[in-house]
Design a protein around this motif. Structure first.
Motif, PDB file in Angstrom:
ATOM      1  N   PRO A  39     144.318 -40.883  27.581  1.00 33.12           N
ATOM      2  CA  PRO A  39     143.793 -41.788  26.548  1.00 33.12           C
ATOM      3  C   PRO A  39     142.445 -42.408  26.923  1.00 33.12           C
ATOM      4  CG  PRO A  39     146.065 -42.335  27.048  1.00 33.12           C
ATOM      5  CD  PRO A  39     145.633 -41.304  28.027  1.00 33.12           C
ATOM      6  N   LEU A  40     142.255 -42.714  28.204  1.00 30.80           N
ATOM      7  CA  LEU A  40     140.965 -43.276  28.618  1.00 30.80           C
ATOM      8  C   LEU A  40     139.837 -42.271  28.440  1.00 30.80           C
ATOM      9  CD1 LEU A  40     141.898 -45.308  31.807  1.00 30.80           C
ATOM     10  CD2 LEU A  40     141.298 -46.174  29.552  1.00 30.80           C
ATOM     11  N   TRP A  41     140.107 -41.006  28.703  1.00 31.03           N
ATOM     12  CA  TRP A  41     139.088 -39.978  28.515  1.00 31.03           C
ATOM     13  C   TRP A  41     138.723 -39.849  27.031  1.00 31.03           C
ATOM     14  CZ3 TRP A  41     139.378 -35.080  26.123  1.00 31.03           C
ATOM     15  CH2 TRP A  41     138.267 -34.262  26.323  1.00 31.03           C
ATOM     16  N   ILE A  42     139.751 -39.871  26.170  1.00 35.16           N
ATOM     17  CA  ILE A  42     139.500 -39.776  24.722  1.00 35.16           C
ATOM     18  C   ILE A  42     138.703 -40.990  24.244  1.00 35.16           C
ATOM     19  CG2 ILE A  42     140.626 -39.801  22.454  1.00 35.16           C
ATOM     20  CD1 ILE A  42     142.881 -38.123  23.757  1.00 35.16           C
ATOM     21  N   LEU A  43     139.090 -42.180  24.702  1.00 40.10           N
ATOM     22  CA  LEU A  43     138.360 -43.389  24.300  1.00 40.10           C
ATOM     23  C   LEU A  43     136.937 -43.392  24.840  1.00 40.10           C
ATOM     24  CD1 LEU A  43     141.135 -46.090  24.725  1.00 40.10           C
ATOM     25  CD2 LEU A  43     140.211 -45.191  22.582  1.00 40.10           C
ATOM     26  N   LYS A  44     136.741 -42.851  26.021  1.00 42.74           N
ATOM     27  CA  LYS A  44     135.391 -42.771  26.598  1.00 42.74           C
ATOM     28  C   LYS A  44     134.514 -41.804  25.803  1.00 42.74           C
ATOM     29  CE  LYS A  44     133.065 -41.755  30.928  1.00 42.74           C
ATOM     30  NZ  LYS A  44     133.231 -41.262  32.291  1.00 42.74           N
ATOM     31  N   LYS A  45     135.082 -40.680  25.382  1.00 40.80           N
ATOM     32  CA  LYS A  45     134.319 -39.701  24.602  1.00 40.80           C
ATOM     33  C   LYS A  45     133.954 -40.240  23.222  1.00 40.80           C
ATOM     34  CE  LYS A  45     133.935 -36.279  27.378  1.00 40.80           C
ATOM     35  NZ  LYS A  45     132.634 -35.857  27.852  1.00 40.80           N
ATOM     36  N   THR A  46     134.819 -41.075  22.652  1.00 44.17           N
ATOM     37  CA  THR A  46     134.519 -41.642  21.329  1.00 44.17           C
ATOM     38  C   THR A  46     133.581 -42.838  21.421  1.00 44.17           C
ATOM     39  OG1 THR A  46     136.487 -43.031  21.403  1.00 44.17           O
ATOM     40  CG2 THR A  46     136.699 -40.876  20.336  1.00 44.17           C
ATOM     41  N   GLY A  47     133.363 -43.369  22.616  1.00 44.56           N
ATOM     42  CA  GLY A  47     132.456 -44.487  22.786  1.00 44.56           C
ATOM     43  C   GLY A  47     133.121 -45.843  22.675  1.00 44.56           C
ATOM     44  N   VAL A  48     134.431 -45.877  22.519  1.00 44.95           N
ATOM     45  CA  VAL A  48     135.151 -47.145  22.405  1.00 44.95           C
ATOM     46  C   VAL A  48     135.290 -47.812  23.772  1.00 44.95           C
ATOM     47  CG1 VAL A  48     137.361 -48.188  21.740  1.00 44.95           C
ATOM     48  CG2 VAL A  48     136.394 -46.335  20.383  1.00 44.95           C
ATOM     49  N   TYR A  49     135.464 -47.015  24.799  1.00 46.03           N
ATOM     50  CA  TYR A  49     135.689 -47.519  26.151  1.00 46.03           C
ATOM     51  C   TYR A  49     134.497 -47.150  27.027  1.00 46.03           C
ATOM     52  CZ  TYR A  49     137.630 -47.659  30.873  1.00 46.03           C
ATOM     53  OH  TYR A  49     137.835 -47.892  32.203  1.00 46.03           O
ATOM     54  N   ILE A  50     133.939 -48.154  27.692  1.00 49.07           N
ATOM     55  CA  ILE A  50     132.849 -47.927  28.640  1.00 49.07           C
ATOM     56  C   ILE A  50     133.327 -48.415  30.006  1.00 49.07           C
ATOM     57  CG2 ILE A  50     130.464 -48.496  29.245  1.00 49.07           C
ATOM     58  CD1 ILE A  50     130.049 -49.040  26.206  1.00 49.07           C
ATOM     59  N   PRO A  51     133.491 -47.503  30.975  1.00 51.99           N
ATOM     60  CA  PRO A  51     134.020 -47.925  32.270  1.00 51.99           C
ATOM     61  C   PRO A  51     133.024 -48.783  33.046  1.00 51.99           C
ATOM     62  CG  PRO A  51     133.447 -45.608  32.312  1.00 51.99           C
ATOM     63  CD  PRO A  51     133.256 -46.072  30.906  1.00 51.99           C
ATOM     64  N   LYS A  52     133.565 -49.696  33.851  1.00 57.03           N
ATOM     65  CA  LYS A  52     132.734 -50.555  34.697  1.00 57.03           C
ATOM     66  C   LYS A  52     132.489 -49.868  36.036  1.00 57.03           C
ATOM     67  CE  LYS A  52     134.493 -54.886  32.866  1.00 57.03           C
ATOM     68  NZ  LYS A  52     135.186 -56.139  33.205  1.00 57.03           N
ATOM     69  N   GLU A  53     131.502 -50.364  36.740  1.00 52.20           N
ATOM     70  CA  GLU A  53     131.196 -49.819  38.061  1.00 52.20           C
ATOM     71  C   GLU A  53     132.224 -50.256  39.103  1.00 52.20           C
ATOM     72  OE1 GLU A  53     128.715 -47.766  39.183  1.00 52.20           O
ATOM     73  OE2 GLU A  53     128.211 -47.415  37.094  1.00 52.20           O
ATOM     74  N   THR A  54     132.777 -51.464  38.942  1.00 53.62           N
ATOM     75  CA  THR A  54     133.737 -51.983  39.900  1.00 53.62           C
ATOM     76  C   THR A  54     135.100 -52.131  39.243  1.00 53.62           C
ATOM     77  OG1 THR A  54     133.225 -54.266  39.333  1.00 53.62           O
ATOM     78  CG2 THR A  54     131.958 -53.276  41.130  1.00 53.62           C
ATOM     79  N   TYR A  55     136.120 -52.167  40.075  1.00 57.11           N
ATOM     80  CA  TYR A  55     137.473 -52.385  39.586  1.00 57.11           C
ATOM     81  C   TYR A  55     137.679 -53.865  39.313  1.00 57.11           C
ATOM     82  CZ  TYR A  55     138.832 -47.747  41.195  1.00 57.11           C
ATOM     83  OH  TYR A  55     138.944 -46.412  41.387  1.00 57.11           O
ATOM     84  N   GLY A  56     138.401 -54.162  38.257  1.00 59.00           N
ATOM     85  CA  GLY A  56     138.821 -55.530  38.007  1.00 59.00           C
ATOM     86  C   GLY A  56     140.113 -55.805  38.753  1.00 59.00           C
ATOM     87  N   ILE A  57     140.614 -56.996  38.590  1.00 56.53           N
ATOM     88  CA  ILE A  57     141.829 -57.371  39.296  1.00 56.53           C
ATOM     89  C   ILE A  57     143.027 -56.564  38.796  1.00 56.53           C
ATOM     90  CG2 ILE A  57     142.509 -59.288  37.814  1.00 56.53           C
ATOM     91  CD1 ILE A  57     143.041 -60.795  40.518  1.00 56.53           C
TER      92      ILE A  57
END
Length: 129
Positions: A39-57
């Protein structure tokens, strides 16, 4: 409305054949990563999800639970299988182990995140030279 499967039959099959639980303990992180990454890959391809450089908590907590649970879970389940513990007891031990690991990681999330980010920053500095 009831579930489409009978959970009692699943528990009875684990009790009859505890090797199923050992196989699950060995391969569940791979399946979990596939379930999370698709699901993260699909959301990233659609532009809804933009990953951060660092991990959150939350990312650090989930990562730690999966890694610690996989290592300790597989080792404990294989030892319990070879010592002849019944499948139902192995299942209860597995659930309680994950509950304890999750509670530990949640209560110590801030310090684990600091340690995790410190280690990754140290590795990044060494690679940049």
């Amino acid at each position: 409305m009831e579930l489409p499967f009978n959970s009692i039959e699943i528990i009875q099959s684990i009790d009859r054949e505890p090797g199923i639980l050992v196989a699950f303990a060995a391969f569940h992180p791979i399946a979990l990563l596939l379930i999370l990454l698709l699901p993260l890959w699909i959301l990233k391809k659609t532009g809804v999800y933009i990953p951060k450089e660092t991990y959150g908590i939350f990312g650090v907590s989930v990562t730690m639970i999966i890694i610690i649970g996989w290592l300790m879970g597989f080792a404990s389940q294989i030892l319990l299988l070879f010592t002849g513990v019944s499948g139902l007891r192995m299942l209860m031990i597995y659930f309680s182990m994950y509950l304890c690991i999750s509670a530990f990681v949640i209560f110590n999330a801030k310090s684990l995140q600091k340690k995790f980010l410190k280690d990754t920053n140290t590795k990044n500095k060494k690679n940049s030279y």
